[in-house]
Design an enzyme around this catalytic site. Structure first.
Site, PDB file in Angstrom:
ATOM      1  N   GLU A   1       0.797  -1.231   0.000  1.00  0.00           N
ATOM      2  CA  GLU A   1       0.000   0.000   0.000  1.00  0.00           C
ATOM      3  C   GLU A   1       0.832   1.286   0.000  1.00  0.00           C
ATOM      4  O   GLU A   1       1.810   1.386   0.730  1.00  0.00           O
ATOM      5  CB  GLU A   1      -0.903  -0.019   1.231  1.00  0.00           C
ATOM      6  CG  GLU A   1      -1.933   1.093   1.267  1.00  0.00           C
ATOM      7  CD  GLU A   1      -3.135   0.695   2.109  1.00  0.00           C
ATOM      8  OE1 GLU A   1      -4.016  -0.022   1.594  1.00  0.00           O
ATOM      9  OE2 GLU A   1      -3.181   1.082   3.288  1.00  0.00           O
TER      10      GLU A   1
ATOM     11  N   LYS B   1       0.626   4.729   1.331  1.00  0.00           N
ATOM     12  CA  LYS B   1      -0.156   5.309   2.431  1.00  0.00           C
ATOM     13  C   LYS B   1       0.683   6.346   3.160  1.00  0.00           C
ATOM     14  O   LYS B   1       1.712   6.008   3.742  1.00  0.00           O
ATOM     15  CB  LYS B   1      -0.531   4.152   3.371  1.00  0.00           C
ATOM     16  CG  LYS B   1      -1.390   4.508   4.562  1.00  0.00           C
ATOM     17  CD  LYS B   1      -1.643   3.246   5.379  1.00  0.00           C
ATOM     18  CE  LYS B   1      -2.728   3.402   6.399  1.00  0.00           C
ATOM     19  NZ  LYS B   1      -2.933   2.170   7.184  1.00  0.00           N
TER      20      LYS B   1
ATOM     21  N   LYS C   1      -8.030   2.373  -3.045  1.00  0.00           N
ATOM     22  CA  LYS C   1      -8.440   2.214  -1.645  1.00  0.00           C
ATOM     23  C   LYS C   1      -9.060   3.521  -1.177  1.00  0.00           C
ATOM     24  O   LYS C   1      -8.391   4.546  -1.103  1.00  0.00           O
ATOM     25  CB  LYS C   1      -7.208   1.864  -0.815  1.00  0.00           C
ATOM     26  CG  LYS C   1      -7.477   1.673   0.664  1.00  0.00           C
ATOM     27  CD  LYS C   1      -8.091   0.346   0.957  1.00  0.00           C
ATOM     28  CE  LYS C   1      -7.107  -0.670   1.462  1.00  0.00           C
ATOM     29  NZ  LYS C   1      -6.477  -0.277   2.703  1.00  0.00           N
TER      30      LYS C   1
ATOM     31  N   GLU D   1     -14.352  -6.068   2.058  1.00  0.00           N
ATOM     32  CA  GLU D   1     -13.741  -6.042   3.396  1.00  0.00           C
ATOM     33  C   GLU D   1     -14.751  -6.309   4.501  1.00  0.00           C
ATOM     34  O   GLU D   1     -15.811  -5.691   4.551  1.00  0.00           O
ATOM     35  CB  GLU D   1     -13.070  -4.681   3.618  1.00  0.00           C
ATOM     36  CG  GLU D   1     -12.421  -4.557   4.983  1.00  0.00           C
ATOM     37  CD  GLU D   1     -11.687  -3.239   5.156  1.00  0.00           C
ATOM     38  OE1 GLU D   1     -10.736  -2.990   4.404  1.00  0.00           O
ATOM     39  OE2 GLU D   1     -12.073  -2.460   6.043  1.00  0.00           O
TER      40      GLU D   1
ATOM     41  N   ASN E   1     -10.306  -7.249   7.929  1.00  0.00           N
ATOM     42  CA  ASN E   1      -9.554  -6.139   8.511  1.00  0.00           C
ATOM     43  C   ASN E   1      -9.473  -6.324  10.020  1.00  0.00           C
ATOM     44  O   ASN E   1     -10.486  -6.310  10.717  1.00  0.00           O
ATOM     45  CB  ASN E   1     -10.232  -4.811   8.171  1.00  0.00           C
ATOM     46  CG  ASN E   1      -9.341  -3.612   8.481  1.00  0.00           C
ATOM     47  OD1 ASN E   1      -8.266  -3.771   9.067  1.00  0.00           O
ATOM     48  ND2 ASN E   1      -9.784  -2.435   8.095  1.00  0.00           N
TER      49      ASN E   1
ATOM     50  N   GLU F   1      -5.681  -8.095   6.556  1.00  0.00           N
ATOM     51  CA  GLU F   1      -5.414  -6.663   6.429  1.00  0.00           C
ATOM     52  C   GLU F   1      -5.102  -6.019   7.775  1.00  0.00           C
ATOM     53  O   GLU F   1      -5.771  -6.313   8.764  1.00  0.00           O
ATOM     54  CB  GLU F   1      -6.661  -5.930   5.893  1.00  0.00           C
ATOM     55  CG  GLU F   1      -7.183  -6.386   4.561  1.00  0.00           C
ATOM     56  CD  GLU F   1      -8.426  -5.596   4.158  1.00  0.00           C
ATOM     57  OE1 GLU F   1      -8.972  -5.894   3.087  1.00  0.00           O
ATOM     58  OE2 GLU F   1      -8.876  -4.702   4.914  1.00  0.00           O
ATOM     59  N   SER F   2      -4.134  -5.125   7.760  1.00  0.00           N
ATOM     60  CA  SER F   2      -3.822  -4.186   8.854  1.00  0.00           C
ATOM     61  C   SER F   2      -2.937  -4.733   9.975  1.00  0.00           C
ATOM     62  O   SER F   2      -3.098  -5.885  10.409  1.00  0.00           O
ATOM     63  CB  SER F   2      -5.101  -3.631   9.498  1.00  0.00           C
ATOM     64  OG  SER F   2      -5.875  -2.940   8.541  1.00  0.00           O
TER      65      SER F   2
HETATM   66  O1  LIG Z   1      -1.011   0.277   7.473  1.00  0.00           O
HETATM   67  P1  LIG Z   1      -1.469  -1.107   7.854  1.00  0.00           P
HETATM   68  O2  LIG Z   1      -1.735  -1.266   9.316  1.00  0.00           O
HETATM   69  O3  LIG Z   1      -0.537  -2.152   7.283  1.00  0.00           O
HETATM   70  O4  LIG Z   1      -2.902  -1.302   7.140  1.00  0.00           O
HETATM   71  C1  LIG Z   1      -3.063  -1.378   5.733  1.00  0.00           C
HETATM   72  C2  LIG Z   1      -4.543  -1.495   5.375  1.00  0.00           C
HETATM   73  O5  LIG Z   1      -5.049  -2.676   5.883  1.00  0.00           O
HETATM   74  C3  LIG Z   1      -5.341  -0.303   5.874  1.00  0.00           C
HETATM   75  O6  LIG Z   1      -4.791   0.834   5.263  1.00  0.00           O
HETATM   76  C4  LIG Z   1      -6.834  -0.396   5.585  1.00  0.00           C
HETATM   77  C5  LIG Z   1      -7.593  -1.505   5.562  1.00  0.00           C
HETATM   78  N1  LIG Z   1      -8.877  -1.223   5.260  1.00  0.00           N
HETATM   79  C6  LIG Z   1      -8.989   0.121   5.081  1.00  0.00           C
HETATM   80  C7  LIG Z   1     -10.088   0.888   4.735  1.00  0.00           C
HETATM   81  C8  LIG Z   1      -9.901   2.241   4.568  1.00  0.00           C
HETATM   82  C9  LIG Z   1      -8.647   2.814   4.762  1.00  0.00           C
HETATM   83  C10 LIG Z   1      -7.536   2.048   5.106  1.00  0.00           C
HETATM   84  C11 LIG Z   1      -7.701   0.695   5.268  1.00  0.00           C
END
Ligand SMILES: O=P(O)(O)OC[C@@H](O)[C@@H](O)c1c[nH]c2ccccc12
Length: 247
Positions: A37, A39, A99, A148, A169, A199-200
């Site tokens: 990503e 970001k 995204k 998601e 997520n 995710e995340s």
């Molecule tokens: O930076 P991280 O913790 O690796 O997360 C990425 C991604 O999962 C996260 O940006 C995200 C997952 N779903 C979303 C929905 C909207 C905005 C952002 C997100």
């Protein structure tokens, strides 16, 4: 920025090369896939990285073996834009995810018009028929939806749609806390036919291996990658690969 009129957007979307099949790319055999990503900041962490050249970062991800690039286009909370998506599209040839908090047909069309192959659809943000309608529009445009979910109820809605790619997520949208145990619990309710994406909050290969053991085929990583001095090498590192195997 003034919004592009709908007819012009339709024209621009039609002029794009066909969308790449991200579901197929993610489902391909081999080691775990990375969705890397672009970001700059987030509501939970604030400023993450300046990213003066998002295309260069995306090119590094691609060179390091990423399967899909995720570009945050939301401005206020994440510091992204459609210009980032355009710049990345010009530079990389792997599938691109737009995204954003997509809730309208206009945003889906806009994603395609700017070269995206994948659109994020957050089940929690799309009540009733809205999810089904946008999902159908994504398919009609030849794109893939990354659907998601955060819990078992949402997982059933994603499964009902017939989504081919479903992301779990681990970040709670209300508290913004990450709970890694969410993936295993929720993934158990998803069909075997769907590509499962964790995710995340992924910080290293140990986290990735844990998710793979619980059935993840891909991981979506932002913060950890944008903070690396070598994002290309970091993609291989997350996948648990040696330098030779990585690309
Ligand atoms: O930076 P991280 O913790 O690796 O997360 C990425 C991604 O999962 C996260 O940006 C995200 C997952 N779903 C979303 C929905 C909207 C905005 C952002 C997100």
């Amino acid at each position: 920025m003034r919004a592009t009129p709908m007819p012009e957007l339709v024209e621009r979307a039609a002029a794009q090369p066909s969308a790449l099949d991200a579901a197929e790319v993610l489902a391909a055999p081999g080691p775990v896939k990375v969705i890397a990503e672009v970001k700059r900041k987030s509501p939970s962490k604030g400023e993450l990285a300046g990213i003066p050249d998002p295309a260069a970062l995306a090119a590094a991800y691609e060179a390091g073996g990423a399967s899909v690039i995720s570009v945050l286009t939301e401005q206020r909370r994440f510091g992204g834009s459609l210009a980032d998506l355009d710049a990345v599209r010009e530079r990389v040839s792997i599938p691109l995810l737009r995204k954003d908090f997509v809730v309208t047909e206009y945003q889906v069309l806009e994603a395609r018009a700017h070269g995206a192959d994948v659109v994020l659809l957050i089940v929690a943000a799309l009540p009733g028929n809205q999810l089904r309608d946008l999902f159908q529009q994504v398919l009609d445009l030849g794109m893939t939806a990354l659907v998601e979910v955060h819990d078992e109820t949402e997982a059933l809605r994603a499964a009902d749609l017939g989504a081919r790619v479903i992301g779990v997520n681990a970040r709670n949208l209300k508290t913004l806390e990450v709970d890694p145990s969410v993936f295993g619990r929720v993934a158990a309710h998803l069909p075997d036919t769907a590509v499962k994406v964790a995710e995340s909050g992924i910080t290293g290969p140990g986290d990735v291996a844990g998710y793979v053991a619980d059935g993840a085929r891909a991981v979506l990583v932002g913060e950890t990658l944008v903070k690396q001095s070598s994002p290309a090498a970091a993609v291989g590192w997350l996948r648990g690969l040696s330098a030779q195997e990585a690309v």
